[in-house]
Design a protein around this motif. Structure first.
Motif, mmCIF file in Angstrom:
data_model
loop_
_atom_site.group_PDB
_atom_site.id
_atom_site.type_symbol
_atom_site.label_atom_id
_atom_site.label_comp_id
_atom_site.label_asym_id
_atom_site.label_seq_id
_atom_site.Cartn_x
_atom_site.Cartn_y
_atom_site.Cartn_z
ATOM 1 N N SER A 145 41.236 59.671 29.629
ATOM 2 C CA SER A 145 42.685 59.900 29.636
ATOM 3 C C SER A 145 43.453 58.671 30.098
ATOM 4 N N TRP A 146 42.751 57.583 30.412
ATOM 5 C CA TRP A 146 43.380 56.424 31.041
ATOM 6 C C TRP A 146 44.410 55.746 30.138
ATOM 7 N N GLY A 147 44.247 55.876 28.855
ATOM 8 C CA GLY A 147 45.215 55.278 27.944
ATOM 9 C C GLY A 147 46.608 55.854 28.111
ATOM 10 N N LEU A 148 46.692 57.053 28.681
ATOM 11 C CA LEU A 148 47.990 57.706 28.837
ATOM 12 C C LEU A 148 48.900 56.937 29.805
ATOM 13 N N PRO A 149 48.468 56.647 31.031
ATOM 14 C CA PRO A 149 49.330 55.828 31.894
ATOM 15 C C PRO A 149 49.545 54.418 31.359
ATOM 16 N N VAL A 150 48.591 53.894 30.581
ATOM 17 C CA VAL A 150 48.790 52.577 29.979
ATOM 18 C C VAL A 150 49.947 52.632 28.984
#
Length: 301
Positions: A163-168
């Motif tokens: 899910s890390w792409g979301l804050p990116v």
């Protein structure tokens, strides 16, 4: 058909025509199974869309897609290097390129570096703040392969990573964070736990024999209820995120299609049917699209 093509490969005819070494590298990066990079890509696209950047920042969405393909491939190569001994003991993974001998360890490390260079190219397209957020993912990514050895919930750690792409994406559009982003991120983690528990059903017997832990084993006979709970929590958190952006009950209707899709998955789920579990896992590519469309509707209304 070559015996070294793993059972869950897609596009088997094309994969089978590749020279052995090229085929091994493609399979090592999971290019033969695009579902993984779709699942990595969608949360980043959600972040851009709900931050009101779906149309203005279409270029960012394209870069995130390329980064997802490269970094999902890099993550799989790293995971297979770390897990090569365990993979050799599991029927479904014993034919993977490293344990089968198709790709030597040294070549796997070189391939990992090449994929990381592609990821670096994407990183250089971001603002310094968003790039820093992206780089912060390296620690949890590096730790993920070891989670199945120390916790019954490696799927939760995968949720953090995938899910890390979301804050990116969100921080690239807005320059910071917001409660809506964190709620959307938390919902994505719950979603990942749900779909990866379905995926882990294929390996329950082998995992139990070799001592590997998973949420599918931990839930035992309550897998269907557990997956349903994860999906319900995901939808609730996404609804809360969208309420932060647009406090209108009509906005929440945008989530009805994905809620219905999750219900269909739960009804269809058979814990002892590995083929069906794989098909339902892959169906989450469509679930990700439905959430993206909901974010577009709410973010641009």
């Amino acid at each position: 058909m070559s015996a070294d093509i793993v059972p869950d490969s897609q596009h088997r005819g094309v994969v089978g025509m590749l020279p052995p070494t090229v085929r091994g590298l493609a399979m090592l990066a999971r290019f033969d199974r695009p579902i993984g990079w779709w699942l990595l890509f969608w949360p980043g696209a959600w972040g851009v869309a709900l931050a009101e950047g779906a149309f203005a920042r279409w270029d960012l969405i394209a870069w995130l897609l390329l980064g997802s393909i490269a970094m999902r491939g890099a993550g799989c190569v790293y995971n297979d290097i770390v897990d090569r001994d365990l993979d050799a003991q599991v029927a479904r993974t014993a034919t993977r390129p490293i344990p089968s001998g198709l790709v030597p360890i040294r070549l796997a490390w070189v391939w990992l570096a090449v994929l990381c260079l592609v990821g670096l190219t994407v990183l250089l397209q971001l603002t310094p703040f968003a790039a820093g957020v992206a780089l912060a993912s390296l620690a949890p990514v590096a730790a993920y392969p070891f989670m199945k050895r120390i916790t019954w919930w490696p799927q939760a750690w995968l949720g953090i990573v995938f899910s890390w792409g979301l804050p990116v994406g969100w921080s690239e559009v807005t320059g910071g964070f917001a409660p809506a982003m964190w709620l959307l991120y938390a919902g994505s983690i719950a979603w990942v736990i749900g779909y990866d528990t379905i995926y882990a059903l294929q390996d329950r017997e082998d995992d139990a024999l070799i001592g590997v832990r998973s949420s599918a084993l931990r839930m035992g006979p309550h897998v269907r209820a557990g997956v349903a709970g994860c999906y319900a929590l995901a939808v609730a958190l996404w609804a809360a995120a969208m309420w932060q952006v647009r406090a209108d009950p009509l906005a929440l209707l945008a989530l009805l299609p994905v809620a219905g899709h999750f219900g269909w998955q739960v009804v269809r789920l058979r814990p002892d049917d590995g083929a069906r579990a794989l098909a339902l896992f892959r169906a989450n590519r469509f679930a990700g699209l439905l959430v993206f469309l909901a974010c577009v509707v709410v973010g641009t209304a």
